[in-house]
Write a protein that holds these residues in place. Structure first.
Motif, PDB file in Angstrom:
ATOM      1  N   THR A  54       0.814  -1.173  -0.020  1.00 31.65           N
ATOM      2  CA  THR A  54      -0.207   0.063  -0.072  1.00 31.65           C
ATOM      3  C   THR A  54       0.740   1.377  -0.120  1.00 31.65           C
ATOM      4  O   THR A  54       0.681   2.349  -0.533  1.00 31.65           O
ATOM      5  CB  THR A  54      -0.834  -0.094   1.350  1.00 31.65           C
ATOM      6  N   LEU A 101      -6.771   3.048  -1.305  1.00 30.60           N
ATOM      7  CA  LEU A 101      -6.080   4.300  -1.640  1.00 30.60           C
ATOM      8  C   LEU A 101      -6.876   5.426  -2.399  1.00 30.60           C
ATOM      9  O   LEU A 101      -7.379   4.959  -3.625  1.00 30.60           O
ATOM     10  CB  LEU A 101      -4.731   3.831  -2.453  1.00 30.60           C
ATOM     11  N   ALA A 154       1.277   3.964  -2.846  1.00 30.07           N
ATOM     12  CA  ALA A 154       0.929   5.534  -2.260  1.00 30.07           C
ATOM     13  C   ALA A 154       2.044   6.467  -2.948  1.00 30.07           C
ATOM     14  O   ALA A 154       2.189   7.492  -3.212  1.00 30.07           O
ATOM     15  CB  ALA A 154       0.773   5.524  -0.881  1.00 30.07           C
ATOM     16  N   SER A 180      -6.708   8.097  -4.789  1.00 31.87           N
ATOM     17  CA  SER A 180      -5.652   8.576  -5.544  1.00 31.87           C
ATOM     18  C   SER A 180      -6.269   9.806  -6.524  1.00 31.87           C
ATOM     19  O   SER A 180      -7.345   9.782  -7.276  1.00 31.87           O
ATOM     20  CB  SER A 180      -5.080   7.676  -6.343  1.00 31.87           C
ATOM     21  N   VAL A 223      -5.041   7.623   2.351  1.00 30.15           N
ATOM     22  CA  VAL A 223      -4.715   6.114   2.490  1.00 30.15           C
ATOM     23  C   VAL A 223      -5.727   5.647   3.902  1.00 30.15           C
ATOM     24  O   VAL A 223      -5.757   5.932   4.888  1.00 30.15           O
ATOM     25  CB  VAL A 223      -3.277   5.897   2.925  1.00 30.15           C
ATOM     26  N   HIS A 258      -3.300  12.995  -1.629  1.00 33.98           N
ATOM     27  CA  HIS A 258      -4.120  11.270  -1.649  1.00 33.98           C
ATOM     28  C   HIS A 258      -4.511  10.808  -0.059  1.00 33.98           C
ATOM     29  O   HIS A 258      -3.763  11.548   0.792  1.00 33.98           O
ATOM     30  CB  HIS A 258      -3.556  10.346  -2.292  1.00 33.98           C
TER      31      HIS A 258
END
Length: 264
Positions: free
Chosen positions: A5, A187, A9, A189, A156, A154
């Motif tokens: 992850t 995520l 990211a 994004s 998470v 972004h």
């Protein structure tokens, strides 16, 4: 063991940070910070396409268990020194729910302006809404605004069984697209990805351009003239690392980047 992850990211965080030919004089490297910008509200008022808010809505089995982390790049102005030419770098910022603030600062030849904002969360049944808002006071043009923009923003989200955004009904996204990553993470994004994206195992390191083929970029870097390599080396510590890593690749590694394996 590398966190998949985090790897995805990080790739999103630095997408477009610097592009081939990785020199500061290249036009494409003079138009940077093009993904995931969350701008100061005064700039947004004059330029509505540059939003001061990013918002994600996702569905999962228990939104109360979700750990929310927001990451972005904070632009750092660098003056010329003995190693590098004048340019803009960036430092990574990571925040959780609630208000956040990073004061202006200066370290050696590098300086940055203050940014502040907040991360809001809202739970409604199985739906979690996360909003990232820039609240930095600002007056100036777009180039100046970028120094107080949350760049490459972004989110998470971890700790629940998430529903794919392609199947989650009643969810609206502003400036981002949620994708499943691993078994219990999502995520959100600024770049549209498919669920469960991954880094190619053959890739020796980041080239800041996930849409390109590492093998072709490596060959293009090796084909640069000595003068072009000198400018790439002096543009940014990260572009210097790309050059040094690429020049150190073995013949076998170069073939693997192109999808071939040498038989022994």
């Amino acid at each position: 063991m590398e966190d998949p992850t985090r790897a995805i990211a990080d790739a999103v965080l630095y997408e477009g940070y610097a592009l081939w030919p990785y020199r500061r004089s290249a036009l494409k490297n003079q138009r940077r910070w093009t993904f995931g910008g969350v701008y100061p509200p005064a700039h947004t008022a004059a330029h509505p396409d540059d939003a001061c808010l990013m918002r994600a809505q996702v569905r999962c089995d228990d939104p109360r268990t979700v750990d929310v982390t927001v990451r972005f790049l904070h632009v750092v102005a660098r003056e010329a020194d003995a190693e590098y030419a004048a340019w803009e770098e960036a430092t990574e910022r990571e925040v959780g729910p609630g208000p956040f603030s990073f004061p202006a600062g200066h370290e050696g030849t590098r300086s940055w302006l203050a940014v502040r904002g907040r991360v809001d969360t809202e739970i409604e049944g199985d739906r979690l809404t996360v909003g990232v808002r820039n609240e930095t006071p600002f007056a100036g043009d777009r180039e100046a605004a970028l120094r107080q923009t949350l760049c490459s923003t972004h989110m998470v989200l971890r700790g629940a069984a998430f529903v794919s955004a392609t199947e989650a009904e009643g969810c609206e996204q502003v400036g981002c697209w949620p994708v499943l990553v691993g078994e219990d993470a999502m995520l959100c994004s600024p770049i549209i990805l498919e669920d469960h994206p991954r880094i190619a195992p053959e890739s020796p390191g980041d080239l800041f351009d996930g849409g390109e083929i590492d093998g072709l970029l490596a060959l293009n870097i090796l084909a640069l003239t000595d003068a072009e390599k000198a400018e790439m080396r002096a543009s940014d510590p990260r572009t210097r690392e790309i050059l040094e890593r690429t020049e150190a690749l073995s013949e076998e590694q170069l073939w693997r980047l192109s999808g071939y394996r040498l038989e022994r």
